[in-house]
Each structure stands twice: as C-alpha cells, then as structure tokens.
Design an enzyme around this catalytic site. Sequence first.
Site, PDB file in Angstrom:
ATOM      1  N   ARG A  65      -1.482  -6.516  -8.321  1.00  0.00           N
ATOM      2  CA  ARG A  65      -0.533  -7.081  -8.026  1.00  0.00           C
ATOM      3  C   ARG A  65      -0.111  -8.321  -8.943  1.00  0.00           C
ATOM      4  O   ARG A  65       0.847  -8.939  -9.766  1.00  0.00           O
ATOM      5  CB  ARG A  65      -0.553  -7.359  -6.671  1.00  0.00           C
TER       6      ARG A  65
ATOM      7  N   HIS B   4       0.768  -1.274  -0.436  1.00  0.00           N
ATOM      8  CA  HIS B   4       0.178   0.087  -0.034  1.00  0.00           C
ATOM      9  C   HIS B   4       0.978   1.389  -0.212  1.00  0.00           C
ATOM     10  O   HIS B   4       0.755   2.459  -0.700  1.00  0.00           O
ATOM     11  CB  HIS B   4      -1.205   0.423   1.485  1.00  0.00           C
TER      12      HIS B   4
ATOM     13  N   SER C 270      -3.347  -7.692   3.162  1.00  0.00           N
ATOM     14  CA  SER C 270      -3.602  -6.762   4.616  1.00  0.00           C
ATOM     15  C   SER C 270      -4.075  -8.485   5.406  1.00  0.00           C
ATOM     16  O   SER C 270      -3.780  -8.746   6.575  1.00  0.00           O
ATOM     17  CB  SER C 270      -4.801  -6.199   4.585  1.00  0.00           C
TER      18      SER C 270
ATOM     19  N   LYS D 204     -16.079  -7.631   4.335  1.00  0.00           N
ATOM     20  CA  LYS D 204     -14.503  -8.303   4.956  1.00  0.00           C
ATOM     21  C   LYS D 204     -14.971  -7.683   6.460  1.00  0.00           C
ATOM     22  O   LYS D 204     -15.570  -6.926   7.112  1.00  0.00           O
ATOM     23  CB  LYS D 204     -13.587  -7.589   4.734  1.00  0.00           C
TER      24      LYS D 204
HETATM   25  O1  PNS Z   1      -8.722  -2.772   0.465  1.00  0.00           O
HETATM   26  P1  PNS Z   1      -9.814  -3.049  -0.437  1.00  0.00           P
HETATM   27  O2  PNS Z   1     -10.925  -3.712   0.630  1.00  0.00           O
HETATM   28  O3  PNS Z   1      -9.993  -3.952  -1.422  1.00  0.00           O
HETATM   29  O4  PNS Z   1     -10.774  -1.574  -0.439  1.00  0.00           O
HETATM   30  C1  PNS Z   1     -12.499  -2.131  -1.380  1.00  0.00           C
HETATM   31  C2  PNS Z   1     -13.196  -1.104  -1.016  1.00  0.00           C
HETATM   32  C3  PNS Z   1     -12.673  -0.503   0.257  1.00  0.00           C
HETATM   33  C4  PNS Z   1     -12.265   0.471  -1.972  1.00  0.00           C
HETATM   34  C5  PNS Z   1     -14.529  -0.544  -1.388  1.00  0.00           C
HETATM   35  O5  PNS Z   1     -14.969  -2.422  -0.371  1.00  0.00           O
HETATM   36  C6  PNS Z   1     -15.163   0.563  -1.665  1.00  0.00           C
HETATM   37  O6  PNS Z   1     -15.045   1.301  -2.295  1.00  0.00           O
HETATM   38  N1  PNS Z   1     -16.310   0.827  -0.174  1.00  0.00           N
HETATM   39  C7  PNS Z   1     -17.129   1.582  -0.432  1.00  0.00           C
HETATM   40  C8  PNS Z   1     -18.274   2.132  -1.075  1.00  0.00           C
HETATM   41  C9  PNS Z   1     -18.544   1.869  -2.078  1.00  0.00           C
HETATM   42  O7  PNS Z   1     -18.400   3.374  -2.992  1.00  0.00           O
HETATM   43  N2  PNS Z   1     -19.066   0.739  -3.054  1.00  0.00           N
HETATM   44  C10 PNS Z   1     -19.433   0.802  -4.663  1.00  0.00           C
HETATM   45  C11 PNS Z   1     -17.601   1.272  -4.884  1.00  0.00           C
HETATM   46  S1  PNS Z   1     -17.897  -0.033  -5.794  1.00  0.00           S
END
Ligand code: PNS
Length: 182
Positions: A115, A38, A152, A62
């Site tokens: 990745r 990150h 993570s 998650k």
């Molecule tokens: O590190 P991650 O868990 O892969 O990140 C995913 C994240 C948190 C960026 C994604 O779940 C997110 O954007 N959540 C916010 C809710 C949202 O906007 N959802 C619709 C967009 S796809």
Amino acid sequence: TFPAQRTLTRRARLSHYRGGMSRIAVVPGSFDPVTLGHLDVIERAAKTFDEVHVLVVHNPGKTALLPIAQRVSLIEQAVADARLVGNIRVTSWSMGLLVDYCTEVGASVIVKGIRSQVDVAYETPMAIVNRDLAAVETIFMLPNPAHAHVSSSLVRQVAALGGDVAPYVPRAVSDFLQAPRE
Ligand code: PNS
C-alpha cells in the site's frame, strides 16, 4: 504448434509452452480478517499466475482475533462471492516456515500487496530472508489505491467498538463480524 491448441484453455496452453510446469504463486498473510485490499491482490495474482494458493499463516508478532479455520472459511466465501477465476486455492499452514509450504507445493513465488513505503519497509526483510532460505522470490503488487487505508488491524478495531466495517471487507466478513453474538 501445439495440436490440440484450440481445445485448451489459455492457462493450460501457457503451462504447456513452459514444458508442463505451471507457475504457482503463494499469497500469504494473517488475513485476520481478509479485507477488500487483500481480495484485490488475490485477484491480480490469479490473473498473473497459473495457480494461486492463498495461505493463512500464523504471524508470531500478532494477537489473533479469529481462529485460523474461520479466516480460511471467510476467504473461501469471499473468493466465491466475487466470482474470481477458478485457479485459487485457500488453505493454512502451521507447520513452520512459509517457504517450507512453498517448497512442498512447488511454488517459486510469493505475492504481497504493497500500500505504501511503510509496507515496503515491513516486507523487504521478510522477502530477502525467504529468498535466502529457499530461493523463493517475492513479487510486490499494487492494489487499487482505493484500498490504501484499509488494514485488518483497523477493521478489528472498528468492529470491536461496534462500527460498520462493510466498506472495508468482503460481504461474508462484515456479515460474520456484525452478526449478533450470544
Ligand atoms: O499479514 P501479515 O501478518 O503481514 O503476514 C505476515 C506473514 C504471516 C506472512 C509472516 O509473518 C510469515 O511469513 N510467517 C510465517 C513464519 C515464517 O516463515 N517466518 C520467516 C519468514 S520472514
């Protein structure tokens, strides 16, 4: 030419040439906890855009290890310890969609680290939906391949079972995860 050119930083000059609009990118994620992978992407984004907002967002899919405020604080410490450039802001968002945050702060770009092909498959639908929702584009960046195996979820697992996570995370995170608990 721009009169005060010599007295301005490169970043300020660039934003002036673009008509005063600075380019803001959001680097979103669960960051539970932030890893060296990150941090690598955050650094690359900060070199590419005028301003970078590292945004801790709740991922409904998650189960969390650390509270959001703790994740923000660990990212802040890691960014400071790595002496990354001063255009990085760390914050969190729990009010709804990621693109709502982007719209609120005037960010037109989301940056995500990739990745492998697995990440491309995971990120592509989110990127398309975010573009449909609010015309926010997603840019994929390639971190240093040295971090290709770091995630993570792996760090959470190794830490939970008493292993050493120092090779995978910033110092602030390994100190925090390995500090003796009551
Ligand atoms: O590190 P991650 O868990 O892969 O990140 C995913 C994240 C948190 C960026 C994604 O779940 C997110 O954007 N959540 C916010 C809710 C949202 O906007 N959802 C619709 C967009 S796809």
